[in-house]
Design a protein around this motif. Structure first.
Motif, PDB file in Angstrom:
ATOM      1  N   TYR A 340       0.831  -1.200   0.000  1.00 53.13           N
ATOM      2  CA  TYR A 340       0.000   0.000   0.000  1.00 53.13           C
ATOM      3  C   TYR A 340       0.865   1.250   0.000  1.00 53.13           C
ATOM      4  O   TYR A 340       1.954   1.258   0.565  1.00 53.13           O
ATOM      5  CB  TYR A 340      -0.917   0.004   1.220  1.00 53.13           C
ATOM      6  N   THR A 341       0.347   2.306  -0.605  1.00 50.47           N
ATOM      7  CA  THR A 341       1.098   3.553  -0.600  1.00 50.47           C
ATOM      8  C   THR A 341       0.990   4.195   0.780  1.00 50.47           C
ATOM      9  O   THR A 341       0.119   3.848   1.577  1.00 50.47           O
ATOM     10  CB  THR A 341       0.541   4.548  -1.627  1.00 50.47           C
ATOM     11  N   GLY A 429     -15.414   6.101  -4.552  1.00 45.29           N
ATOM     12  CA  GLY A 429     -16.107   4.906  -4.064  1.00 45.29           C
ATOM     13  C   GLY A 429     -15.349   4.252  -2.926  1.00 45.29           C
ATOM     14  O   GLY A 429     -15.921   3.909  -1.889  1.00 45.29           O
ATOM     15  N   LYS A 430     -14.051   4.133  -3.124  1.00 33.74           N
ATOM     16  CA  LYS A 430     -13.253   3.461  -2.115  1.00 33.74           C
ATOM     17  C   LYS A 430     -13.208   4.281  -0.824  1.00 33.74           C
ATOM     18  O   LYS A 430     -13.311   3.744   0.281  1.00 33.74           O
ATOM     19  CB  LYS A 430     -11.836   3.273  -2.644  1.00 33.74           C
ATOM     20  N   ALA A 435     -15.133   4.843   4.832  1.00 35.98           N
ATOM     21  CA  ALA A 435     -15.782   5.560   5.925  1.00 35.98           C
ATOM     22  C   ALA A 435     -17.045   4.829   6.377  1.00 35.98           C
ATOM     23  O   ALA A 435     -17.276   4.625   7.564  1.00 35.98           O
ATOM     24  CB  ALA A 435     -16.119   6.983   5.483  1.00 35.98           C
ATOM     25  N   LEU A 436     -17.841   4.407   5.400  1.00 31.02           N
ATOM     26  CA  LEU A 436     -19.136   3.807   5.744  1.00 31.02           C
ATOM     27  C   LEU A 436     -18.979   2.451   6.432  1.00 31.02           C
ATOM     28  O   LEU A 436     -19.867   2.008   7.156  1.00 31.02           O
ATOM     29  CB  LEU A 436     -20.004   3.671   4.485  1.00 31.02           C
ATOM     30  N   GLN A 497      -9.873  -1.778   8.107  1.00 29.77           N
ATOM     31  CA  GLN A 497      -9.457  -0.497   7.535  1.00 29.77           C
ATOM     32  C   GLN A 497      -9.254  -0.709   6.050  1.00 29.77           C
ATOM     33  O   GLN A 497      -8.218  -1.188   5.621  1.00 29.77           O
ATOM     34  CB  GLN A 497      -8.177  -0.018   8.215  1.00 29.77           C
ATOM     35  N   LEU A 498     -10.281  -0.332   5.275  1.00 35.14           N
ATOM     36  CA  LEU A 498     -10.366  -0.791   3.883  1.00 35.14           C
ATOM     37  C   LEU A 498      -9.190  -0.383   3.011  1.00 35.14           C
ATOM     38  O   LEU A 498      -8.895  -1.048   2.025  1.00 35.14           O
ATOM     39  CB  LEU A 498     -11.668  -0.305   3.252  1.00 35.14           C
ATOM     40  N   PHE A 499      -8.491   0.698   3.341  1.00 33.77           N
ATOM     41  CA  PHE A 499      -7.379   1.097   2.474  1.00 33.77           C
ATOM     42  C   PHE A 499      -6.195   0.164   2.629  1.00 33.77           C
ATOM     43  O   PHE A 499      -5.353   0.073   1.751  1.00 33.77           O
ATOM     44  CB  PHE A 499      -6.967   2.540   2.773  1.00 33.77           C
ATOM     45  N   VAL A 500      -6.099  -0.529   3.773  1.00 33.46           N
ATOM     46  CA  VAL A 500      -4.954  -1.423   3.952  1.00 33.46           C
ATOM     47  C   VAL A 500      -5.369  -2.845   4.320  1.00 33.46           C
ATOM     48  O   VAL A 500      -4.534  -3.694   4.528  1.00 33.46           O
ATOM     49  CB  VAL A 500      -3.987  -0.883   5.030  1.00 33.46           C
TER      50      VAL A 500
END
Lengths: 533, 302
Positions: A340-341, A429-430, A435-436, A497-500
């Motif tokens: 991940y960035t 969307g992501k 958040a949701l 934590q959806l980003f990671v």
């Protein structure tokens, strides 16, 4: 002056008697958390490399916006690291304590008619406001001295008696400034809600100005009281002006407070009232509309606040990216998760914190029903053809709507500002999903609020203890090495934590089901219990 | 037909017994006064009738329906005015009244505006600016603007001026004329005396007296002021005579209603110059019950 002050001592005693529980809990929490974290830090940052690593992570616009500028020093002691991470948020907590306590002692007492009762006794015109300002002084002096004494007993590298008391004094002086600001708004606004609301607005604006200033312009930071507090260089330079400045301004404001208090009528204010409607709107006459109307200002203020806060973070994401691009060594250091960035990792962490903050207005919405009961206003409703289930459901639905609004605004705010800045933009969307996905964790808080209102109405505000627990788990759980079972008690721990992380439908489903179950028990309890007002 | 029927209601808060096995009923078309000292359990009784508190024991019915289980059904046909009216500070009086009418259903807008005029209330002001009396007016307007079969009023006039009190009395007498029932808890005894057909007296969670004022007067004493040609010997110790006092040639005393005849026969032999008899007021009844129970508590004779 003499004739204006008799009775001040008795009123002061009365104030402390009235608020002794709240005051003790606030002071204990602030001081114990500060000392235990200072105590734990040498365990976490054992070597100089650890400390350098930490400073490198902090030395970027995003973190500076959040926590303040990094110390400009070679080989800072571990105590400085502690101050960098803890100081600003402890100051904010101290400010909140002052706003709530002073708001209650001033405008709330006046609004509820207690002040009128006091003034009918042989006490002076200025006795009450003098007692309140003394309360503020004592409260913050206690905070400063106890924190200072506690810290100087901790054997952490870099902690000296002077710096310990400086650290305590920063909390105390900033606290006193916000006490004075609250007392000022208590003279200007006619309602206690107005007084505390305006004080919180000043606090939030101070934070935002400081955040922007710390990233882009030192001069801008210097107009925010919170900007001063992060410029003491405590544990290294030990500068005292950021303590003296808020104290001095606090005293000037206090003088204005005394003046305004003397020239205004009891129950009066300086912000004028407007003539109201003689008919109720169609919206007000619906149950949901009624619940919304009662908390409209609060909800709108929080919505704007959440949007601005996340937009502010979005605005610094670009700097974050650029900054890291320049530093190979840092990229190597932080690339704990090469998939991940850095932006993604930062955004992931940000959403946990933003989500728990947006749980505050949500919980407030549902707890309002208990507040209505405390003020003997539910009897108007339940003596008419309205069922308890229906009313409680209205508050619950409003809380759910507010949770969705807050989380959506958080995502949109962050996405919108970052979109205009980042090279590799986040997808809307992501961001929305990230958040949701926290909604079920927030709903657990709503459910617990309903549960307490239904089964243990006297302990309803205990929900804030659970909230504080969730916050501590997120902010300090790793640091204080909480055991897994303790971490798992926080509903926020179970949200991916959806980003990671991968989406975890199962735990979200379980959280939602749990929330539904607790809610149902709460509804049953609420239907069966006595309504006291 | 009984509109309200309370059967053996007991309510405990923890160990404290707020209501102890109370019984009473209110018939259709009747105005029932509910009186008692502070803390006697009046508001607790009313909150049980409204289904807000759950009785520990016993049953209470309104319109033949259970006050706890059928609360919402019952509330469609009643109007309630609390003693301590707390309103939403950020709404205007007009908004609150409309809101109440909507929640209750069957609100009459024309009647609302009439009542606003009658009670002389400015509906455009925010509730936070209203005095106690004005907040009570808001609740009264909302209550009487509805078409209700039963009015439950908990000390509704404690903040009103005498003029407004009169308007209020007109309102409930009008309701009575239309065959509605009223359950009126009050401290203002003259008001209860003026409008009520029946009174229920409560003290320390127990009903100590129920019945019409006429019934109750039989149980109590008339106050007599008497002047005779020659002094009446031994009147002080005559059976049924109480609180005897003598001033010059004039004596005042209280006499038990059932002994009135004997006493008057007796004193008439001494040549009556002046005789005044005042029937007991509700206040006397109330005070007597209050003092009596106090005296009993202290072990004194009645």
């Amino acid at each position: 002056m003499r004739k204006h002050l008799p009775g001040t001592g008795s009123i002061l005693k009365l104030i402390f008697r009235q608020d002794r529980f709240k005051i003790s809990v606030w002071l204990l929490c602030l001081i114990l958390i500060t000392i235990s974290v200072a105590y734990a830090y040498p365990e976490v940052y054992k070597t100089e490399e650890d400390i350098m690593g930490f400073i490198l992570t902090m030395q970027n616009p995003a973190m500076e916006a959040m926590l303040g500028p990094v110390y400009d020093a070679n080989n800072p002691p571990v105590a400085a690291v502690f101050a960098h991470e803890m100081l600003l948020f402890t100051v904010i907590a101290a400010a909140i304590m002052n706003i709530l306590l002073i708001g209650r002692s001033t405008r709330t007492d006046e609004e509820d008619g207690r002040l009128e009762l006091l003034l009918s006794l042989p006490v002076g015109r200025l006795s009450h406001i003098t007692a309140v300002m003394l309360e503020a002084l004592i409260l913050n002096a206690l905070l400063a001295i106890l924190t200072g004494a506690g810290l100087s007993a901790v054997q952490t590298n870099g902690i000296t008696p002077e710096s310990s008391f400086l650290y305590g004094s920063i909390l105390g002086s900033a606290g006193f400034l916000f006490a004075a600001i609250t007392a000022l708004f208590a003279q200007l606004a006619k309602t206690s809600r107005g007084a505390t609301g305006l004080s919180f607005t000043v606090l939030i604006i101070s934070y935002i100005i400081r955040a922007i200033g710390d990233v882009s312009s030192e001069a801008l930071s210097l107009i925010s009281p919170l900007g001063w507090t992060v410029r003491t260089g405590v544990f290294i330079d030990n500068k005292w002006w950021p303590v003296i400045l808020p104290l001095a301004i606090g005293i000037i404001i206090t003088a204005v407070v005394f003046y305004l208090n003397q020239i205004r009528d009891l129950g009066g204010g300086f912000i004028p009232e407007m003539k109201g409607k003689t008919r109720a709107s169609a919206l007000l006459k619906t149950p949901l509309g009624f619940v919304f109307r009662m908390q409209r200002t609060n909800i709108i203020a929080w919505a704007i606040g959440m949007f601005l806060l996340s937009a502010a973070f979005g605005a610094i994401l670009g700097d974050l990216e650029e900054y890291y691009a320049d530093l190979d060594i840092l990229q190597a250091f932080l690339a704990a998760n090469p998939d991940y960035t850095l932006t993604e990792q930062f955004v992931a962490m940000l959403f946990v914190i933003l989500s728990i903050i947006s749980a505050i207005p949500v919980v407030m919405v549902v707890l309002k029903l208990k507040g209505e009961e405390n003020k003997n206003r539910t009897e108007h409703i339940y003596s008419r053809a309205v069922s308890r289930t229906g009313m409680l459901a209205s508050y619950m639905i409003m809380a759910i709507i507010v949770s969705i609004i807050m989380q959506t605004l958080t995502a949109v705010g962050l996405w919108a500002t970052s979109y205009s800045i980042l090279d590799q933009t986040l997808s809307l969307g992501k961001t929305l999903n990230a958040a949701l996905v926290f909604l079920p964790a927030i709903w657990v808080l709503i459910a617990l609020g309903i549960f307490l209102m239904g089964l243990f109405p006297k302990a309803t505000s205990g929900i804030w203890l659970y909230f504080a627990f969730c916050f501590i788990v997120i902010y300090l759980g790793e640091l204080l090495k909480f055991p897994d079972w303790l971490m798992n008690l926080s509903s926020f721990t179970h949200v991916p934590q959806l980003f990671v992380e991968e989406g975890d439908i199962l735990s979200l489903t379980i959280l939602t089901l749990l929330a539904i179950l607790i809610t149902i028990i709460g509804f049953i309890g609420y239907r069966k219990r006595d309504i006291t007002g | 037909m009984n509109i309200i029927e309370v059967n053996g209601i007991t309510k405990k808060f923890g160990k404290f017994t707020a209501l102890d096995d109370i019984h009473f009923s209110v018939r259709k078309g009747e105005i029932c006064g509910f009186i008692g000292p502070n803390g006697a359990g009046k508001s607790t009784t009313i909150r049980i009738l409204l289904g807000m508190l759950k009785a520990t024991k016993g049953t209470a019915k309104i319109f033949g329906m259970d006050v706890w289980k059928d609360a919402v059904e019952i509330h469609k046909r009643i109007s309630y005015v609390p003693g301590d009216v707390n309103l939403w500070p950020n709404l205007t009086g007009g908004e609150v009244i409309d809101l109440f009418l909507k929640m209750r259903g069957n609100g009459n807008i024309k009647k609302r505006d009439e009542l606003l005029k009658k009670f002389d209330l400015d509906p455009s002001k925010k509730c936070r600016t209203y005095s106690k009396g004005n907040r009570q007016k808001v609740a009264l307007v909302a209550a009487f603007a509805c078409d209700a079969d039963l009015y439950i009023l908990d000390e509704p006039t404690s903040g009103l001026d005498p003029l407004m009190e009169k308007v209020f009395q007109e309102c409930i007498l009008e309701a009575k004329k239309e065959g509605k029932s009223v359950f009126l808890s009050s401290h203002i005894l003259s008001e209860v005396e003026k409008v009520c057909d029946q009174v229920v007296i409560i003290r320390e969670g127990k009903i100590i007296e129920t019945g019409s004022l006429e019934d109750m007067r039989h149980l109590t004493r008339n106050k007599i002021t008497l002047q005779t040609k020659t002094p009446v010997p031994g009147l002080k110790d005559f059976p049924g005579v109480h609180s005897f006092a003598e001033e010059n040639s004039r004596v005042t005393f209280q006499v038990d209603t059932e002994k009135l005849d004997e006493v008057i026969r007796h004193v008439s032999q001494f040549g009556i110059l002046k005789l005044e008899s005042v029937p007991p007021t509700l206040e006397d009844l109330f005070m007597r019950h209050y003092k009596t129970s106090k005296a009993t508590d202290e072990g004194g004779a009645v």
